[in-house]
Scaffold this motif. Structure first.
Motif, PDB file in Angstrom:
ATOM      1  N   ARG A  34       0.724   1.796 -14.877  1.00 38.88           N
ATOM      2  CA  ARG A  34       0.964   0.784 -13.840  1.00 38.88           C
ATOM      3  C   ARG A  34       2.282   1.045 -13.118  1.00 38.88           C
ATOM      4  O   ARG A  34       2.365   0.913 -11.897  1.00 38.88           O
ATOM      5  N   ARG A  35       3.317   1.395 -13.875  1.00 42.75           N
ATOM      6  CA  ARG A  35       4.627   1.684 -13.246  1.00 42.75           C
ATOM      7  C   ARG A  35       4.525   2.904 -12.337  1.00 42.75           C
ATOM      8  O   ARG A  35       5.086   2.934 -11.253  1.00 42.75           O
ATOM      9  N   MET A  36       3.799   3.914 -12.779  1.00 41.76           N
ATOM     10  CA  MET A  36       3.636   5.119 -11.959  1.00 41.76           C
ATOM     11  C   MET A  36       2.862   4.798 -10.679  1.00 41.76           C
ATOM     12  O   MET A  36       3.205   5.287  -9.601  1.00 41.76           O
ATOM     13  N   LEU A  37       1.829   3.966 -10.780  1.00 43.77           N
ATOM     14  CA  LEU A  37       1.052   3.585  -9.602  1.00 43.77           C
ATOM     15  C   LEU A  37       1.907   2.757  -8.651  1.00 43.77           C
ATOM     16  O   LEU A  37       1.882   2.974  -7.436  1.00 43.77           O
ATOM     17  N   GLU A  38       2.686   1.822  -9.186  1.00 44.53           N
ATOM     18  CA  GLU A  38       3.571   1.018  -8.339  1.00 44.53           C
ATOM     19  C   GLU A  38       4.558   1.914  -7.589  1.00 44.53           C
ATOM     20  O   GLU A  38       4.815   1.713  -6.401  1.00 44.53           O
ATOM     21  N   ALA A  39       5.103   2.898  -8.272  1.00 42.41           N
ATOM     22  CA  ALA A  39       6.050   3.814  -7.629  1.00 42.41           C
ATOM     23  C   ALA A  39       5.366   4.630  -6.538  1.00 42.41           C
ATOM     24  O   ALA A  39       5.924   4.829  -5.450  1.00 42.41           O
ATOM     25  N   ALA A  40       4.153   5.080  -6.790  1.00 46.23           N
ATOM     26  CA  ALA A  40       3.425   5.872  -5.800  1.00 46.23           C
ATOM     27  C   ALA A  40       3.074   5.027  -4.578  1.00 46.23           C
ATOM     28  O   ALA A  40       3.190   5.495  -3.441  1.00 46.23           O
ATOM     29  N   VAL A  41       2.660   3.787  -4.788  1.00 43.26           N
ATOM     30  CA  VAL A  41       2.343   2.897  -3.665  1.00 43.26           C
ATOM     31  C   VAL A  41       3.612   2.581  -2.873  1.00 43.26           C
ATOM     32  O   VAL A  41       3.600   2.589  -1.637  1.00 43.26           O
ATOM     33  N   ALA A  42       4.711   2.339  -3.568  1.00 40.90           N
ATOM     34  CA  ALA A  42       5.981   2.062  -2.888  1.00 40.90           C
ATOM     35  C   ALA A  42       6.419   3.266  -2.056  1.00 40.90           C
ATOM     36  O   ALA A  42       6.923   3.110  -0.937  1.00 40.90           O
ATOM     37  N   GLU A  43       6.215   4.457  -2.594  1.00 42.90           N
ATOM     38  CA  GLU A  43       6.547   5.684  -1.866  1.00 42.90           C
ATOM     39  C   GLU A  43       5.702   5.782  -0.587  1.00 42.90           C
ATOM     40  O   GLU A  43       6.216   6.125   0.480  1.00 42.90           O
ATOM     41  N   ASP A  44       4.414   5.468  -0.696  1.00 41.54           N
ATOM     42  CA  ASP A  44       3.534   5.499   0.477  1.00 41.54           C
ATOM     43  C   ASP A  44       3.986   4.482   1.522  1.00 41.54           C
ATOM     44  O   ASP A  44       4.005   4.764   2.716  1.00 41.54           O
ATOM     45  N   ARG A  45       4.338   3.284   1.073  1.00 40.08           N
ATOM     46  CA  ARG A  45       4.777   2.243   2.010  1.00 40.08           C
ATOM     47  C   ARG A  45       6.062   2.643   2.710  1.00 40.08           C
ATOM     48  O   ARG A  45       6.243   2.346   3.881  1.00 40.08           O
TER      49      ARG A  45
END
Length: 181
Positions: free
Chosen positions: A155-166
């Motif tokens: 979940r933390r890795m996905l949150e970081a990846a989504v934040a990077e995309d945003r």
């Protein structure tokens, strides 16, 4: 698991109740035509191994489906090495599952795709298959505690990846009249 699954009518009832979730599980891992064949294989294996069932039917069936999918992928990889045309035919005719289309629209598919396969699996078991941590741990063959740690990490890795995309999206503001600039 209830014992009635051991008789043909009980097994048929479990099949009717669990076929679609098992098929969706497999469609995320295999081409559509292969997923249907794999689902049939899952239930043949389930029938053969009824005495090995411990707990709920669906996590047990997902565990079987996971192994069937892995075997199918290995077979496909061997076939791809022999004939590159098979891969091209699949890629041209594959349609994404409904969940994949939604994820793409939300922009999360790219973030999910960048995660390691093990982390994707953990997230999908909980988010798309709707399994509890306890049941998902059974599917993966690990303890509930280990699964919860893997889920937290994923979940933390996905949150970081989504934040990077945003962060890479251009700023869009509204003009005084409410229109997008």
């Amino acid at each position: 698991m209830s014992r009635p699954m051991e008789d043909p009518r009980g097994f048929e009832e479990v099949y009717r109740r669990t076929y679609l979730p098992v098929l969706r599980f497999l469609r995320r891992r295999l081409p559509p035509a292969a997923a249907e064949d794999a689902a049939a294989e899952v239930f043949v294996a389930a029938w053969r191994h009824l005495r090995e069932v411990r707990g709920k039917e669906l996590p047990w069936l997902y565990g079987i489906a996971r192994r069937v999918a892995a075997n199918a992928l290995r077979a496909r990889d061997r076939a791809d090495r022999l004939d590159d045309r098979v891969r091209a035919d699949y890629e041209d005719g594959a349609e994404p599952a409904a969940e994949e289309a939604v994820m793409r629209r939300l922009g999360a598919q790219g973030a999910l795709d960048r995660l390691p396969a093990q982390d994707q699996e953990v997230l999908l078991l909980v988010a798309w298959d709707g399994l509890s941590a306890h049941d998902a741990a059974k599917v993966l063959g690990c303890s509930s505690g280990a699964f919860k740690v893997r889920l937290h990490r994923a979940r933390r890795m996905l949150e970081a990846a989504v934040a990077e995309d945003r962060a890479q999206l251009p700023e869009v503001g509204l003009a005084a009249d409410g229109r997008t600039r």
